[in-house]
Design a protein around this motif. Sequence first.
Motif, mmCIF file in Angstrom:
data_model
loop_
_atom_site.group_PDB
_atom_site.id
_atom_site.type_symbol
_atom_site.label_atom_id
_atom_site.label_comp_id
_atom_site.label_asym_id
_atom_site.label_seq_id
_atom_site.Cartn_x
_atom_site.Cartn_y
_atom_site.Cartn_z
ATOM 1 N N UNK A 1 -48.681 -1.983 -4.196
ATOM 2 C CA UNK A 1 -49.435 -1.639 -2.992
ATOM 3 C C UNK A 1 -48.468 -1.166 -1.909
ATOM 4 N N UNK A 2 -49.000 -0.617 -0.831
ATOM 5 C CA UNK A 2 -48.134 -0.197 0.275
ATOM 6 C C UNK A 2 -47.393 -1.409 0.845
ATOM 7 N N UNK A 3 -48.096 -2.543 0.983
ATOM 8 C CA UNK A 3 -47.491 -3.749 1.552
ATOM 9 C C UNK A 3 -46.511 -4.418 0.590
ATOM 10 N N UNK A 4 -46.739 -4.265 -0.695
ATOM 11 C CA UNK A 4 -45.884 -4.903 -1.715
ATOM 12 C C UNK A 4 -45.517 -3.890 -2.794
ATOM 13 N N UNK A 5 -44.683 -2.900 -2.429
ATOM 14 C CA UNK A 5 -44.309 -1.862 -3.391
ATOM 15 C C UNK A 5 -43.400 -2.408 -4.490
ATOM 16 N N UNK A 6 -43.357 -1.701 -5.613
ATOM 17 C CA UNK A 6 -42.539 -2.084 -6.766
ATOM 18 C C UNK A 6 -41.097 -1.615 -6.553
ATOM 19 N N UNK A 7 -40.163 -2.404 -7.017
ATOM 20 C CA UNK A 7 -38.738 -2.054 -6.945
ATOM 21 C C UNK A 7 -38.449 -0.774 -7.717
ATOM 22 N N UNK A 8 -37.641 0.099 -7.114
ATOM 23 C CA UNK A 8 -37.164 1.302 -7.796
ATOM 24 C C UNK A 8 -35.657 1.393 -7.589
ATOM 25 N N UNK A 9 -34.952 1.845 -8.632
ATOM 26 C CA UNK A 9 -33.504 2.044 -8.568
ATOM 27 C C UNK A 9 -33.211 3.527 -8.391
ATOM 28 N N UNK A 10 -32.199 3.836 -7.577
ATOM 29 C CA UNK A 10 -31.798 5.220 -7.337
ATOM 30 C C UNK A 10 -30.300 5.360 -7.570
ATOM 31 N N UNK A 11 -29.851 6.600 -7.686
ATOM 32 C CA UNK A 11 -28.431 6.872 -7.848
ATOM 33 C C UNK A 11 -27.647 6.479 -6.602
ATOM 34 N N UNK A 12 -26.326 6.488 -6.741
ATOM 35 C CA UNK A 12 -25.489 6.080 -5.620
ATOM 36 C C UNK A 12 -24.098 6.674 -5.758
ATOM 37 N N UNK A 13 -23.324 6.563 -4.678
ATOM 38 C CA UNK A 13 -21.944 7.034 -4.625
ATOM 39 C C UNK A 13 -21.073 5.917 -4.084
ATOM 40 N N UNK A 14 -19.792 6.006 -4.367
ATOM 41 C CA UNK A 14 -18.827 5.119 -3.726
ATOM 42 C C UNK A 14 -18.095 5.968 -2.683
ATOM 43 N N UNK A 15 -18.302 5.638 -1.421
ATOM 44 C CA UNK A 15 -17.697 6.385 -0.317
ATOM 45 C C UNK A 15 -16.853 5.418 0.512
ATOM 46 N N UNK A 16 -15.559 5.714 0.617
ATOM 47 C CA UNK A 16 -14.619 4.829 1.327
ATOM 48 C C UNK A 16 -14.728 3.394 0.833
ATOM 49 N N UNK A 17 -14.879 3.249 -0.494
ATOM 50 C CA UNK A 17 -14.937 1.922 -1.100
ATOM 51 C C UNK A 17 -16.268 1.213 -0.958
ATOM 52 N N UNK A 18 -17.268 1.879 -0.373
ATOM 53 C CA UNK A 18 -18.576 1.257 -0.179
ATOM 54 C C UNK A 18 -19.614 1.926 -1.067
ATOM 55 N N UNK A 19 -20.544 1.112 -1.550
ATOM 56 C CA UNK A 19 -21.655 1.590 -2.370
ATOM 57 C C UNK A 19 -22.717 2.183 -1.452
ATOM 58 N N UNK A 20 -22.998 3.482 -1.611
ATOM 59 C CA UNK A 20 -23.973 4.167 -0.761
ATOM 60 C C UNK A 20 -25.087 4.726 -1.642
ATOM 61 N N UNK A 21 -26.288 4.220 -1.450
ATOM 62 C CA UNK A 21 -27.438 4.676 -2.233
ATOM 63 C C UNK A 21 -27.816 6.102 -1.858
ATOM 64 N N UNK A 22 -28.346 6.856 -2.834
ATOM 65 C CA UNK A 22 -28.821 8.216 -2.553
ATOM 66 C C UNK A 22 -29.984 8.202 -1.559
ATOM 67 N N UNK A 23 -30.766 7.149 -1.578
ATOM 68 C CA UNK A 23 -31.846 6.926 -0.607
ATOM 69 C C UNK A 23 -31.671 5.523 -0.055
ATOM 70 N N UNK A 24 -31.752 5.380 1.235
ATOM 71 C CA UNK A 24 -31.521 4.100 1.903
ATOM 72 C C UNK A 24 -32.417 3.007 1.334
ATOM 73 N N UNK A 25 -31.847 1.797 1.179
ATOM 74 C CA UNK A 25 -32.640 0.646 0.748
ATOM 75 C C UNK A 25 -33.822 0.492 1.701
ATOM 76 N N UNK A 26 -34.996 0.283 1.132
ATOM 77 C CA UNK A 26 -36.212 0.165 1.929
ATOM 78 C C UNK A 26 -37.027 1.444 1.983
ATOM 79 N N UNK A 27 -36.458 2.568 1.506
ATOM 80 C CA UNK A 27 -37.213 3.823 1.461
ATOM 81 C C UNK A 27 -38.382 3.662 0.501
#
Length: 199
Positions: free
Chosen positions: A68-94
Motif C-alpha cells: 500500500x502507499x502507507x506500507x510499501x514493499x521493500x525494493x533494492x536498487x543499484x549503488x556506487x561507492x563514492x569517497x568510500x561511502x555507499x550511495x544508492x542510485x535512488x535515495x532510501x525512502x524513494x
Amino acid sequence: MIYKKTMMGLSVILAAAIPATFMASAGAVTQTNLNAYTTGYSYFDNTPPGSASISHPVLHKKAGGKGTYADPVTVAVGHSIINGKDVLDYKAGTRFYIPNLRKYFIVEDTCGDGPAPQNGLCHSLTKAPKTAKVWLDVWIGGATGTRKATDDCMSKVTDGNGAIHTAIKNPVKGYKVVSGDIYLNGKCRTGYGNTPVKS
C-alpha cells in the motif's frame, strides 16, 4: 554492509510508452514514469540467504510491506561507492509504483553481490534493455514457500517473455493495490499489465 543477490532470468524488458512526467498536484513532488527492468529477490536468495535483512531500513527493519502507499514493499536498487561511502542510485525512502505488480515500493536495500557489488548489473544496467532507466529488484517474500517456487515467481516478475514494464517514481496515492507479499500462499501475484488503475 548487506548486499543483494539478484537477476532471475536476465531477459530484455522494455518500458511502457506512457506520458513521461506530470505534476501530481500543486506543490507536490513530480510523479515520473520510468522505463524499468524488474527482477525479484526472496528469503532464499537474499544476502545472507534465509533472511529478510536489508541495508537501508526506512519503514521496515527487515524486507517486507503490504504494497500500500502507507506500507510499501521493500525494493533494492543499484549503488556506487563514492569517497568510500555507499550511495544508492535512488535515495532510501524513494517510492515507486509498479502497475504490473499492483504495489507501491520503497527503496530500503542495495542490489548487487560479490566482491564489488557497486559494479553490479543493477547499477550499470549492463544486462537490461538499452531504454531502461532503472533496475528495480523487488522483495517477493517467500519464507513460507520452497526455493523452487520462489525462483519460479522471481522469473515471472522478470517476465522473460519480453513484456514491457513501467515504474512510477514518486507516485500519488490511490492506485489499485494487491496487498501482501508478491509470493503468497503458493501463488505468484504478478502480470497485471502496465496501465496504472485507480482504486
